[in-house]
Design an enzyme around this catalytic site. Sequence first.
Site, mmCIF file in Angstrom:
data_model
loop_
_atom_site.group_PDB
_atom_site.id
_atom_site.type_symbol
_atom_site.label_atom_id
_atom_site.label_comp_id
_atom_site.label_asym_id
_atom_site.label_seq_id
_atom_site.Cartn_x
_atom_site.Cartn_y
_atom_site.Cartn_z
ATOM 1 C CD GLU A 1 0.305 -2.080 10.928
ATOM 2 O OE1 GLU A 1 -0.902 -2.373 11.187
ATOM 3 O OE2 GLU A 1 0.572 -1.420 9.909
ATOM 4 C CG ASN B 1 -0.386 -0.245 2.284
ATOM 5 O OD1 ASN B 1 0.682 -1.067 2.483
ATOM 6 N ND2 ASN B 1 -0.763 0.640 3.504
ATOM 7 C CB CYS C 1 -2.262 -0.481 8.669
ATOM 8 S SG CYS C 1 -0.715 0.644 8.741
#
Length: 464
Positions: free
Chosen positions: A241, A145, A275
């Site tokens: 993460e 991303n 995120c």
Amino acid sequence: MLLIDGEWSETEEKIAVRNPFNGKIVGYASGATRAQALAAAKHAKAYESNLTAYDRFEILNNTAAQIEREEAEFVDQIVSECGACVKEAQKEVRRAVTLLRVCAEEARRISGEAIPTDVTSDRKRNLAITLRVPIGLVCAITPYNRPLNQVVVKLAPAIAANNSVILKPSENTPLSAVKFVKCLIANGLPAKMVSVVTGDPREVGEALVTSPDVDMITFTGSRAVGEHIAKSAGMIRTTFELGDSGALIVLDDADLKSAADVAAKGAFATAGQSCRGVKRILVQHSVADRFAEMLVEEAKKLKFGDPYSAENDIGCVIDEAAAKAVEERVNESVEHGAKLLYGPPREGAVLGPRVLDFVPRDSTLVCEETFGPCAPIIRIKDLDEAIECINSGEYGLQTGIFTANIHRAFSAAHEIKSGAVVINDGPQFESPFIPFGGVKKSGFGREGARFAIEEMTTVKAIVI
């Protein structure tokens, strides 16, 4: 290209990297084998850096300066391989430059402490000194991303801490990563200190996370893959993460205009592929109608489509399959009672902003991390219900809350189970100076320059 033992090479197997907007091939990556991945780890482990703190400061600082000079080239690379719009790609490059400079400074501030030992009954006047030393070989696995910044987030602190590092970028977006590593080497980083292995994550990734030569894994990606890595890695340092169903709470005393602006930016930036973005908005009943109207107004201001157009605010998601998956979640939510207030038709991998109201709190759209430009509103009775809704979920990365009441703000800050609670801003808030990481299924360990360096070092005691 692969970078193994200081040498760039190509393999016969090529991975076509496609522009997700138009499907055109924008470059190729080499597909490494399991044996090549293991060899890369072995060579990287064998290399021991003798760079001084000032050497590392200069390398990172000079790399930042080069990327700043070549911003247009990096922006074009990001847009072409991940479909982010030009505006977002420019922000990403500038974030990467800032983080490199912060990590450069932190490289000169890695220190320990002196501990007196005459504080026990034996009264021995020894002196214990602690040092922070490199953990060894750091394996960094990054997602698609933010193809430049996610790599910088992991490599910059690893290098600042004087570790060797082996990078496995996303197979969808490896070109920005390779360009960045070449920039590091051009600015003085020893080529043997960093390795790049591209290819099928099931082969290359699996080889790296089970390699006996790897001392630490730092991973950003899906929860399912993160859990698999955690089970496979064994007794080494890991940081994960793994995303979030990021919540923004809007209470009845909130500045609704500001809250709607933040909600739109958090939900729609990077086409919702963030995120720490806004994935659900918990709005108190009495202000929900007004807030929903304001949010739709903000969504309608945004232009979307061709990521190469400087006019657009939103490009596309990573591929058409991802766009269809988001669309299916939206439709499923509507079937279960949600109301779609705004949502232009999908065109290939392009999804315009979507605003939904009356979203059931147990719908997949908001319970799981939805990687698309969606702003789902869940109506709540009060702050207690909002906190209960957040804490009963499986994620806990970052949460935002809008309220004018300091007592409510601090109550939320203390009670919400989340890596960070941001008052009068959204969960998308970021700074290289603060710790970033989650609790529960969002992962563990912390990023952020100084905090990532601490994760990537061990404490050694010397007693005099």
